[in-house]
Design an enzyme around this catalytic site. Structure first.
Site, PDB file in Angstrom:
ATOM      1  N   LYS A 175       0.840  -1.210   0.000  1.00 44.39           N
ATOM      2  CA  LYS A 175       0.000   0.000   0.000  1.00 44.39           C
ATOM      3  C   LYS A 175       0.867   1.250   0.000  1.00 44.39           C
ATOM      4  O   LYS A 175       0.499   2.276  -0.575  1.00 44.39           O
ATOM      5  CB  LYS A 175      -0.952   0.022   1.206  1.00 44.39           C
ATOM      6  N   GLY A 195      -0.566 -14.153 -13.066  1.00 48.48           N
ATOM      7  CA  GLY A 195      -1.591 -14.219 -12.031  1.00 48.48           C
ATOM      8  C   GLY A 195      -2.187 -12.850 -11.792  1.00 48.48           C
ATOM      9  O   GLY A 195      -1.452 -11.863 -11.656  1.00 48.48           O
ATOM     10  N   SER A 196      -3.511 -12.786 -11.771  1.00 46.04           N
ATOM     11  CA  SER A 196      -4.176 -11.480 -11.632  1.00 46.04           C
ATOM     12  C   SER A 196      -5.101 -11.433 -10.430  1.00 46.04           C
ATOM     13  O   SER A 196      -6.149 -10.809 -10.452  1.00 46.04           O
ATOM     14  CB  SER A 196      -4.964 -11.151 -12.900  1.00 46.04           C
ATOM     15  N   GLY A 197      -4.700 -12.144  -9.366  1.00 50.79           N
ATOM     16  CA  GLY A 197      -5.406 -11.970  -8.099  1.00 50.79           C
ATOM     17  C   GLY A 197      -5.007 -10.614  -7.531  1.00 50.79           C
ATOM     18  O   GLY A 197      -4.337  -9.814  -8.212  1.00 50.79           O
ATOM     19  N   GLY A 238      -1.125  -9.821  -7.754  1.00 49.73           N
ATOM     20  CA  GLY A 238      -0.646  -9.576  -9.114  1.00 49.73           C
ATOM     21  C   GLY A 238      -1.115  -8.241  -9.653  1.00 49.73           C
ATOM     22  O   GLY A 238      -0.335  -7.466 -10.222  1.00 49.73           O
ATOM     23  N   VAL A 239      -2.394  -7.943  -9.451  1.00 54.62           N
ATOM     24  CA  VAL A 239      -2.967  -6.709  -9.988  1.00 54.62           C
ATOM     25  C   VAL A 239      -2.397  -5.475  -9.284  1.00 54.62           C
ATOM     26  O   VAL A 239      -2.130  -4.453  -9.919  1.00 54.62           O
ATOM     27  CB  VAL A 239      -4.514  -6.774  -9.884  1.00 54.62           C
ATOM     28  N   GLU A 240      -2.173  -5.570  -7.979  1.00 47.52           N
ATOM     29  CA  GLU A 240      -1.610  -4.415  -7.258  1.00 47.52           C
ATOM     30  C   GLU A 240      -0.193  -4.107  -7.756  1.00 47.52           C
ATOM     31  O   GLU A 240       0.149  -2.944  -8.000  1.00 47.52           O
ATOM     32  CB  GLU A 240      -1.609  -4.674  -5.742  1.00 47.52           C
ATOM     33  N   ASP A 276      -3.046 -18.023   7.527  1.00 41.05           N
ATOM     34  CA  ASP A 276      -2.764 -18.551   6.187  1.00 41.05           C
ATOM     35  C   ASP A 276      -2.404 -20.030   6.175  1.00 41.05           C
ATOM     36  O   ASP A 276      -2.410 -20.660   5.116  1.00 41.05           O
ATOM     37  CB  ASP A 276      -1.597 -17.768   5.551  1.00 41.05           C
ATOM     38  N   HIS A 316     -23.597  13.857   2.693  1.00 34.55           N
ATOM     39  CA  HIS A 316     -23.343  14.455   1.387  1.00 34.55           C
ATOM     40  C   HIS A 316     -22.318  15.584   1.531  1.00 34.55           C
ATOM     41  O   HIS A 316     -22.420  16.365   2.466  1.00 34.55           O
ATOM     42  CB  HIS A 316     -24.636  15.031   0.812  1.00 34.55           C
TER      43      HIS A 316
HETATM   44  C1  LIG Z   1       2.139  -8.889  -1.448  1.00 34.99           C
HETATM   45  C2  LIG Z   1       1.008  -9.211  -0.505  1.00 34.99           C
HETATM   46  C3  LIG Z   1       0.014  -8.290  -0.273  1.00 34.99           C
HETATM   47  C4  LIG Z   1      -1.021  -8.581   0.602  1.00 34.99           C
HETATM   48  N1  LIG Z   1      -1.994  -7.651   0.816  1.00 34.99           N
HETATM   49  C5  LIG Z   1      -3.000  -7.940   1.666  1.00 34.99           C
HETATM   50  C6  LIG Z   1      -4.001  -6.973   1.941  1.00 34.99           C
HETATM   51  O1  LIG Z   1      -3.975  -5.866   1.404  1.00 34.99           O
HETATM   52  N2  LIG Z   1      -4.983  -7.300   2.811  1.00 34.99           N
HETATM   53  C7  LIG Z   1      -5.043  -8.525   3.423  1.00 34.99           C
HETATM   54  O2  LIG Z   1      -5.961  -8.768   4.204  1.00 34.99           O
HETATM   55  N3  LIG Z   1      -4.100  -9.453   3.189  1.00 34.99           N
HETATM   56  C8  LIG Z   1      -3.084  -9.188   2.331  1.00 34.99           C
HETATM   57  N4  LIG Z   1      -2.122 -10.120   2.121  1.00 34.99           N
HETATM   58  C9  LIG Z   1      -2.229 -11.417   2.819  1.00 34.99           C
HETATM   59  C10 LIG Z   1      -1.744 -11.301   4.269  1.00 34.99           C
HETATM   60  O3  LIG Z   1      -0.430 -10.793   4.286  1.00 34.99           O
HETATM   61  C11 LIG Z   1      -1.802 -12.651   4.942  1.00 34.99           C
HETATM   62  O4  LIG Z   1      -3.099 -13.184   4.819  1.00 34.99           O
HETATM   63  C12 LIG Z   1      -1.435 -12.549   6.407  1.00 34.99           C
HETATM   64  O5  LIG Z   1      -0.149 -12.024   6.577  1.00 34.99           O
HETATM   65  C13 LIG Z   1      -1.529 -13.912   7.077  1.00 34.99           C
HETATM   66  O6  LIG Z   1      -1.220 -13.763   8.414  1.00 34.99           O
HETATM   67  P1  LIG Z   1      -0.628 -14.965   9.272  1.00 34.99           P
HETATM   68  O7  LIG Z   1      -0.495 -14.438  10.657  1.00 34.99           O
HETATM   69  O8  LIG Z   1      -1.392 -16.198   9.037  1.00 34.99           O
HETATM   70  O9  LIG Z   1       0.831 -15.257   8.666  1.00 34.99           O
HETATM   71  P2  LIG Z   1       2.067 -14.355   8.253  1.00 34.99           P
HETATM   72  O10 LIG Z   1       1.749 -12.933   8.158  1.00 34.99           O
HETATM   73  O11 LIG Z   1       2.647 -15.038   7.054  1.00 34.99           O
HETATM   74  O12 LIG Z   1       3.065 -14.518   9.483  1.00 34.99           O
HETATM   75  C14 LIG Z   1       3.645 -15.740   9.794  1.00 34.99           C
HETATM   76  C15 LIG Z   1       4.884 -15.474  10.633  1.00 34.99           C
HETATM   77  O13 LIG Z   1       5.352 -16.708  11.150  1.00 34.99           O
HETATM   78  C16 LIG Z   1       6.769 -16.709  11.128  1.00 34.99           C
HETATM   79  N5  LIG Z   1       7.211 -18.094  11.132  1.00 34.99           N
HETATM   80  C17 LIG Z   1       7.050 -19.029  10.175  1.00 34.99           C
HETATM   81  N6  LIG Z   1       7.566 -20.203  10.570  1.00 34.99           N
HETATM   82  C18 LIG Z   1       8.077 -20.003  11.813  1.00 34.99           C
HETATM   83  C19 LIG Z   1       8.736 -20.845  12.741  1.00 34.99           C
HETATM   84  N7  LIG Z   1       8.978 -22.137  12.490  1.00 34.99           N
HETATM   85  N8  LIG Z   1       9.140 -20.304  13.924  1.00 34.99           N
HETATM   86  C20 LIG Z   1       8.901 -18.986  14.212  1.00 34.99           C
HETATM   87  N9  LIG Z   1       8.277 -18.166  13.355  1.00 34.99           N
HETATM   88  C21 LIG Z   1       7.852 -18.661  12.175  1.00 34.99           C
HETATM   89  C22 LIG Z   1       7.103 -15.972   9.829  1.00 34.99           C
HETATM   90  O14 LIG Z   1       8.419 -15.463   9.862  1.00 34.99           O
HETATM   91  C23 LIG Z   1       6.033 -14.876   9.830  1.00 34.99           C
HETATM   92  O15 LIG Z   1       6.519 -13.725  10.472  1.00 34.99           O
HETATM   93  C24 LIG Z   1      -1.062  -9.840   1.255  1.00 34.99           C
HETATM   94  C25 LIG Z   1      -0.052 -10.780   1.038  1.00 34.99           C
HETATM   95  C26 LIG Z   1       0.979 -10.462   0.177  1.00 34.99           C
HETATM   96  C27 LIG Z   1       2.050 -11.481  -0.043  1.00 34.99           C
END
Ligand SMILES: Cc1cc2nc3c(=O)[nH]c(=O)nc-3n(C[C@H](O)[C@H](O)[C@H](O)COP(=O)(O)OP(=O)(O)OC[C@H]3O[C@@H](n4cnc5c(N)ncnc54)[C@H](O)[C@@H]3O)c2cc1C
Length: 462
Positions: free
Chosen positions: A49, A178-180, A183-185, A308, A441
């Protein structure tokens, strides 16, 4: 080294879970191997962003004349744009450090692995292993860029989102596969900054999860801004032996070759389920994700998973909500299950896209008789004053009871407006109640009220 709750991973899933757990009185620890804030703050939601904001400001500067100002030619040093984005991400990550301290959460830096007996071993940077025990262990290790076998990422010419957020110099041309949303951003950012961008999408429409009309409109708008878009097309192979990248793309008319400096692979994510001890503990996975029940309990009691890494929508706000639900349930509170049908999705390209609920096609497939209302932003006073009239609001109601089935928006600022539909749907608000809720408004939000009115033949401004 005993905790009530141990959270592994500090993304929006993990850190929010830890804060809520601490608020509920649990002795809590969070383990992170990289940077506090996870992908979202460091390599996802926030830095993208920041880049898009730089691109938007650049666009406005170059269009000063549209606002009655003198013509200016914007210019920039690409590394400074990247640096700003990295600075924003670092600032947010520092903010999480502060929140951890404030909530008296122990931050343990290192790589965690779950073990039997509700234990977690953590290996720090020096290789020292420490063992911790928790009554409840919540796994929130997130995901990474998915690599396709025919599109291996070398991090230089074939890249994922991390490299796209930190390139040392601006590529002259880029293929985005990919255009999810991701990709689009990136396509929008690089195109606005002057890179020649071609998007290749396997599905018939870009942003394929969105309502078809929104996808079609976005395709038109992005093409108008200079992005080349190929749908029903797939990259079969890449050749990086020359100066740039040559991609063989399969289309309905046969194979073609695209050439560019760089190829960005934005074909989804792969959950971080490897080497974290799942097999040793016996935690079940399916299709690369951890299996959980509606309270985020895995197949082994005492171990939970959120964000995730589980098969729900891969969005930051979903990960956070799952974590809060999980710890509140552990606390024994009366908790509502998450309604995965009422999760908003946003794409922050220009024009922005935001939606919640059923698309028109899905509503029909589910057998609803529907009322559809649309309102173009060209008829909105505020959008016209803003100089951003590209887009429209589309609302879908159940004809019988007036239930708000879906809301689909495209236009500047719609990502900040979709929450209205989320709250209204949560409160089971009907179409007529939206029409009778007086919107301020001039705001672009009036277009939601007008779209609802259009569904019932009561629209005023068109
Ligand atoms: C380019 C991009 C843009 C995005 N934009 C958006 C958006 O605008 N809005 C939105 O809602 N979502 C967006 N997302 C998706 C969003 O980032 C994820 O859905 C979100 O970060 C998931 O959160 P999480 O806590 O599950 O995992 P993550 O944010 O992936 O965090 C997982 C953490 O666990 C740590 N970890 C992994 N394995 C270990 C281990 N063995 N020991 C200790 N630590 C570990 C990693 O280092 C990481 O810090 C975007 C993703 C990307 C890639």
């Amino acid at each position: 080294m005993n905790y009530d709750i141990i959270v592994i991973g500090s993304g929006p899933g993990g850190y929010v879970t830890a804060i809520r757990a601490a608020q509920l009185g649990f002795k809590t620890a969070i383990i992170e191997k990289e940077s506090l804030g996870g992908i979202c703050l460091n390599w996802g939601c926030i830095p993208t962003k920041a880049l898009l904001k730089s691109a938007q400001v650049f666009h406005y500067i170059n269009h000063a004349e549209d606002y009655g100002l003198n013509k200016v030619e914007g210019s920039f040093e690409f590394p400074n744009v990247i640096q700003r984005s990295r600075g924003v991400a670092n600032k947010m990550s520092k903010g999480i450090e502060f929140l951890m301290k404030k909530n008296k959460i122990d931050v343990i830096l290192g790589t965690a692995k779950v073990q039997k007996g509700k234990k977690v071993s953590v290996t720090d940077k020096e290789g020292k292993v420490t063992e911790y025990t928790g009554n409840h262990i919540i796994i929130a290790t997130g995901a990474r860029s998915r690599e396709l076998p025919n599109l291996p990422q070398d991090g230089k010419k074939v890249i994922g989102y991390r490299q796209a957020l930190s390139l040392p110099e601006q590529p002259k041309s880029m293929i985005v596969v990919g255009s999810g949303a991701i990709g689009v951003e990136f396509a929008d950012f690089y195109n606005t900054m002057g890179t020649k961008v071609t998007v290749v999408e396997f599905m018939p429409n870009i942003v394929p999860v969105e309502d078809e009309e929104i996808s079609k409109h976005l395709e038109k708008s992005l093409k108008k801004s200079g992005i080349e878009i190929m749908t029903n097309a797939s990259v079969e192979s890449v050749d990086t032996s020359g100066e740039g990248v040559k991609a063989t793309v399969k289309t309905a008319k046969g194979n073609i070759t695209l050439e560019a400096d760089i190829l960005l692979s934005a074909v989804g994510i792969a959950a971080n389920i490897e080497n974290i001890g799942l097999e040793e503990v016996g935690i079940q996975t399916d299709k690369g994700r951890v299996l959980v029940n509606e309270w985020y309990e895995t197949s082994v009691p005492g171990y939970y998973a959120i964000g995730d890494i589980i098969p729900t929508q891969a969005l930051a706000h979903v990960a956070s909500a799952e974590g809060i639900t999980c710890v509140e349930k552990i606390k024994g509170m009366h908790v509502e299950k998450i309604d995965y049908g009422n999760i908003p999705g946003c794409t922050y390209c220009h024009p922005e896209v935001a939606s919640v609920g059923l698309t028109e096609k899905q509503a029909k497939e589910k057998g609803y008789e529907i009322k559809v209302g649309k309102f173009p932003l060209s008829a909105s006073g505020k959008a016209t004053a803003n100089g951003n009239t590209d887009g429209f609001i589309k609302v879908i109601f159940d004809a019988k009871y007036g239930e708000w089935l879906g809301c689909h928006m495209i236009g500047e600022g719609v990502t900040d407006m979709v929450a209205e539909a989320v709250v209204a749907r949560k409160l089971e608000t009907t179409g007529h109640e939206i029409i009778k809720s007086i919107h301020p408004h001039p705001t672009v939000s009036e277009a939601i009220m007008e779209a609802a009115a259009a569904a019932y033949g009561e629209v005023i401004h068109i």
